[in-house]
Design an enzyme around this catalytic site. Structure first.
Site, short mmCIF file in Angstrom:
data_model
loop_
_atom_site.label_atom_id
_atom_site.label_comp_id
_atom_site.label_asym_id
_atom_site.label_seq_id
_atom_site.Cartn_x
_atom_site.Cartn_y
_atom_site.Cartn_z
CE LYS A 1 -0.20 4.63 8.00
NZ LYS A 1 -1.55 4.91 8.51
N GLY B 1 -0.05 9.06 1.25
CA GLY B 1 0.66 10.31 1.45
C GLY B 1 1.72 10.19 2.53
N GLY C 1 0.83 -1.19 0.00
CA GLY C 1 0.00 0.00 0.00
C GLY C 1 0.86 1.24 0.00
CG ASP D 1 -11.42 7.96 6.92
OD1 ASP D 1 -12.38 8.14 6.13
OD2 ASP D 1 -10.24 7.85 6.54
N GLY E 1 3.60 7.58 3.26
CA GLY E 1 4.68 6.65 3.02
C GLY E 1 4.10 5.33 2.54
CE LYS E 2 7.08 3.53 -1.77
NZ LYS E 2 8.39 3.38 -2.39
#
Ligand SMILES: *[C@@H]1O[C@H](CO)[C@@H](O)[C@H](O)[C@H]1NC(C)=O
Ligand SMILES: *[C@@H]1O[C@H](CO)[C@@H](O)[C@H](O)[C@H]1NC(C)=O
Ligand SMILES: *[C@@H]1O[C@H](CO)[C@@H](O)[C@H](O)[C@H]1NC(C)=O
Ligand SMILES: *[C@@H]1O[C@H](CO)[C@@H](O)[C@H](O)[C@H]1NC(C)=O
Ligand SMILES: *[C@@H]1O[C@H](CO)[C@@H](O)[C@H](O)[C@H]1NC(C)=O
Ligand SMILES: *[C@@H]1O[C@H](CO)[C@@H](O)[C@H](O)[C@H]1NC(C)=O
Ligand SMILES: *[C@@H]1O[C@H](CO)[C@@H](O)[C@H](O)[C@H]1NC(C)=O
Length: 840
Positions: free
Chosen positions: A522, A504, A501, A618, A506-507
């Protein structure tokens, strides 16, 4: 005939706040003189509701058994429920064994036996077969507990001396028990007489009868756990027992206990505050009965207790109806307000004893009486209790109570065995210690971090998987810190091929720890310096914040300006990816309901759990992840806030969330409450049902926004026209109707009109039950019970239309959850930024 079984496995928790208020004012609380709650086979106390199941170690003074075998399970598949901790351990009996419990007050006592089979060493509890006796009454005879948890509740009268409970394995088998309760029953609960069908008069001598509670139902209401009943009973919902659910509806209200009537100990306010009634409005020809069917053992008489409380009528003296057990009219022209003239909603109950039942089913009906002005009938609660037969047995066949050899004979053997066992244990301990030392050497690099449970509080589960091999108890000062080296190693030095994934922030990488545990890593952009303090706060918060329906934090790393969070890896990715835009097989309706229920549980926990409400902010299908068993877990707390009180001081909080899911009221008023999550969850419900993106600009204008589009069809009562084509013909109309109504309520314009997450949860459970309700005796019902017709319109939402307004990156895995904030400290802006913004 397939009737659902009663069992602790079906534990469902729900919130009924109004009724609870009433409980607070009326509950006097019976304090039993005798109370034994034993967490068999466990060295630990476990608290369930108000009840502490005591560690088994002290039980040995009550117990005489040939061998001491304490079994424990580290399986993560233990049924999620309040009681699951109790079910992690068991005591195994290889020969006749007995608990001798001293009784402080004679009279009726409950005996509750909890069984939850698992495999321990070479004891596969699923294959155990045994008998259980209380004094000389056979409770169970050559019994094999089912696959999932089951609770057997008996009540016996103790007239003098001790209460002896005997476990006797069948030949070549063994017995076991996970938890044992022996508790005094209030004297007034079961009187000595009851009405019978017999014209000769009431049944006398109930006191001398041993009984087994076969069914205990909360009509028209949710499951009630032992924590919500002053006497520690559980009540299950009646919806699975209705023979023709379409004829019935339910009502809720507030019961007013009156002197001389039922008390909260008779049945809690949650039972009297809900009822199942005739659905006269939907069935204009109101000449019908509402009927329930129950599986029972033939060859016994049953005590049937009916609980009534007229919470549904507008005025007193309106309700007159008939009650039938099987086809006997047991209560003709029953007038609920007769006992308390002019009073509505006064709870009371009626007892009946049936004749010997010679079939394996029993039915109960309520229906209009010719005397009533307006055809209606209701029932609030029901208990069906099996009474011992002339052989003094409650089991099908009466087994022979085992004789106990004189103690002396066995003593030598027992001592011998004990010495052997102790020696073996010491040897094992030494071996374990050596092994552990070695392992610690090897894993020195990982020494600085300590494991936590990955599975929401099931700390037993994971212990051995981690570096130190110890299980850490929750709440102590524990560290989640993971050395950077370990993370590097787990992700193969952040190998690009492991990226699952991107956002914004990072990965997200998939990784594997040295012990084989899969993780999602993450990694925040190392250059980003802001908000380190908040990052830390988040970790502290999340470490206290676990639930089986929330993705768990495994650890974090903050070396070298890194901001890395490590989560459990979720094998099946996002819910969204299973709905559209991928080649994954389509999910069935039950699976989808289970997923929605799981996610609702997670959110409900956020809103009500622990000390303060947490608002996720969210909620969307991309933030609900699925583990290998398709169990749903809510992820991505990057925007979460405690609220709503916090928000008043932070008025300027910018509106955040994801397009298509955003609560319009929050948008308008910029005031955050839990109900904003409820709104978003409503959108998710429609998304799950229709399997299309919530915003799809490629569609005709009126269809772009799923929430608007689905509400339009829901209001017309034609939601079936736009459901996922894969579901057509597979949803029972009642289930769909309930689901549609629930989603509709979530999408109410004003937060105050929306249900709480607890209500949503209950309604979804109900939709599931409606789907699973077995259709009996009525072949015609099959046809009407499944959505038959499919409009061509449905075809327009194919799989090709994914990605409308949203980007998919980072969705295939345990995408990030950052953290929540329970203390009122503002959330880490860092991780708010880190969170990939979909359409934000
Ligand atoms: C059940 O009991 C628990 C704890 O005792 C409480 O938090 C919860 O609100 C109760 N649920 C209902 C529906 O009353
Ligand atoms: C616990 O799990 C380990 C493997 O993780 C297994 O070897 C062991 O037998 C399990 N113990 C029990 C009691 O199930
Ligand atoms: C128990 O599980 C076995 C296999 O796992 C299955 O065949 C059996 O039908 C199950 N029994 C019940 C009562 O669910
Ligand atoms: C549980 O305990 C609390 C406090 O001791 C009490 O207020 C509450 O009524 C109890 N609940 C039940 C169901 O007994
Ligand atoms: C309700 O059930 C009873 C018993 O089976 C039967 O005698 C009665 O006629 C039924 N009433 C209606 C309206 O169907
Ligand atoms: C109850 O059992 C009898 C005889 O076994 C059967 O004829 C009848 O259909 C059953 N009724 C229900 C409601 O299952
Ligand atoms: C139940 O058992 C008791 C003895 O404990 C006996 O006196 C009684 O008659 C039995 N009940 C019936 C219905 O036979």
């Amino acid at each position: 005939m397939c009737f659902p079984k009663m069992g602790g496995g079906v534990l469902r928790v729900s919130i009924w706040v109004l009724l609870l208020l009433n409980l607070a004012c009326c509950s006097r609380g019976f304090d039993p003189v005798d109370k034994y709650y034993i967490n068999c086979g466990s060295p630990n106390d476990v608290v369930v509701g108000n009840i502490t199941f005591a560690a088994d170690k002290s039980a040995s003074r009550f117990l005489s058994a040939p061998l001491e075998i304490l079994a424990s399970s580290n399986s993560s598949s233990i049924t999620p429920s309040d009681e699951s901790e109790v079910y992690r351990t068991a005591r195994i009996f290889t020969g006749p064994s007995k608990y001798t419990l001293s009784i402080g007050q004679t009279g009726r006592h409950w005996i509750r036996l909890h069984f939850y089979p698992f495999v321990f060493q070479n004891y596969d509890m699923k294959s155990a077969s045994f008998s259980v006796f209380s004094q000389s009454t056979t409770l169970l005879s050559d019994f094999t507990p089912q696959n999932s948890s089951s609770v057997r509740e008996y009540s016996v009268t103790v007239t003098a001396g001790d209460l002896v409970i005997t476990f006797s394995p069948s030949s070549n088998s063994f017995a076991y028990i996970n938890a044992l309760e022996v508790v005094s029953v209030p004297d007034t609960l079961i009187a000595d007489d009851a009405s019978t069908y017999d014209p000769l008069g009431p049944f006398k001598g109930l006191m001398g009868q041993s009984m087994e509670t076969v069914w205990r139902l909360n009509m028209g209401g949710p499951f009630i756990s032992l924590a919500n009943d002053t006497l520690g009973r559980t009540w299950i919902s009646d919806s699975g027992f209705l023979l023709q659910p379409n004829l019935a509806t339910f009502a809720t209200g507030v019961a007013h206990y009156l002197e001389g009537g039922a008390t909260p100990d008779t049945a809690p306010p949650m039972v009297y505050g809900t009822c199942r009634k005739m659905d006269s409005a939907a069935n204009p020809n109101s000449n019908f009965n509402v009927t329930w069917g129950f599986k029972v053992d033939p060859g016994f008489q049953y005590l049937i207790r009916l609980h009534f409380c007229d919470i549904a009528s507008a005025s007193a003296n309106q309700l007159v109806f008939n009650v039938y057990i099987d086809s006997f009219l047991v209560a003709p022209d029953l007038e609920l307000s007769a006992k308390y003239p002019g009073q509505l909603a006064a709870p009371y109950f009626l007892d009946f004893v049936t004749p010997l039942i010679d079939r394996n089913n029993l039915s109960l009906s309520i229906g209009p009486s010719p005397r009533s002005a307006y055809p209606d009938a209701l029932l609030n609660g029901l208990e069906v209790m099996k009474m011992n037969n002339t052989k003094n047995s409650l089991a099908g066949g009466a087994a022979a109570l085992p004789g106990f050899p004189a103690k002396k004979k066995n003593l030598g053997l027992i001592i011998g065995v004990c010495i052997g066992v102790v020696a073996a244990l010491i040897l094992l301990g030494v071996l374990f210690f050596i092994h552990r030392r070695k392992k610690q050497e090897r894993l020195r690099i990982e020494k600085s971090w300590v494991p936590i449970s990955v599975n929401g509080g099931n700390s037993h589960t994971m212990g051995s998987k981690y570096s130190t091999g110890t299980t850490v108890s929750v709440g102590s000062n524990m560290s989640y810190r993971i050395p950077f080296l370990s993370v590097q190693e787990a992700t193969n030095n952040f190998d690009e091929s492991g990226v699952i994934g991107v956002g914004g922030f990072g990965k997200v990488y998939k990784g594997v720890l040295t012990d084989g545990l899969k993780i999602a890593v993450k990694r925040g952009n190392p250059r980003s310096q802001q908000g380190l303090a908040e990052f830390r706060t988040e970790i502290e918060m999340l470490s206290q914040f676990r639930h089986r329906h929330l993705v768990s934090l495994i650890g974090y790393c903050d070396e070298k300006n890194e901001m890395i969070l490590v989560y459990e890896y979720m094998e099946n990715g996002t819910v969204k990816s299973h709905l559209y835009g991928s080649d994954l097989p389509s999910l069935g309706w039950k699976e989808r309901l289970d997923i929605c229920i799981g996610a609702a549980r997670g959110l409900h926990y956020l809103h009500t759990g622990d000390s303060k409400a947490v608002i996720h902010r969210d909620v969307k299908s991309a933030n609900i992840l699925l583990d290998e068993n398709l169990m749903a877990k809510v992820a991505d707390f990057g925007l979460s806030k405690t609220g709503p009180e916090l928000d008043q001081t932070h008025v300027s909080t910018a509106v955040k969330g994801s397009f298509g899911y955003l609560d319009p009221e929050y948008f308008r008023r910029q005031q955050l409450t839990e109900k904003s999550d409820v709104y978003s969850f409503g959108v998710v419900l429609f998304e799950v049902l229709c399997a299309r993106p919530v915003i799809d600009p490629s569609l005709p204008r009126e269809m772009v926004n799923l929430a608007e589009w689905a509400m339009k069809w829901q209001k017309k009562g034609q939601l079936d026209q736009i459901i996922d084509p894969n579901l057509v013909g597979k949803i029972k109309p009642d289930s769909l109707r309930k689901f549609g109504e629930t989603a509709e309520k979530c999408l109410a314009d004003y937060g105050v009109d929306r249900p709480s997450m607890g209500d949503v949860l209950w309604n979804l459970e109900y939709a599931l039950q409606l789907q699973e309700a077995v259709v009996r005796n009525d072949p015609d019902e099959n046809s009407s019970n499944v959505i038959g017709q499919l409009s061509p319109r449905v075809g327009e939402f194919g799989n090709g239309n994914d990605n409308g307004g949203e980007s998919e990156s980072g969705d295939s895995v345990a995408r990030f959850e950052s953290v929540d904030d329970l203390s009122g400290v503002s959330m880490s802006r860092v991780f708010s930024q880190l969170v990939k913004s979909e359409g934000r």
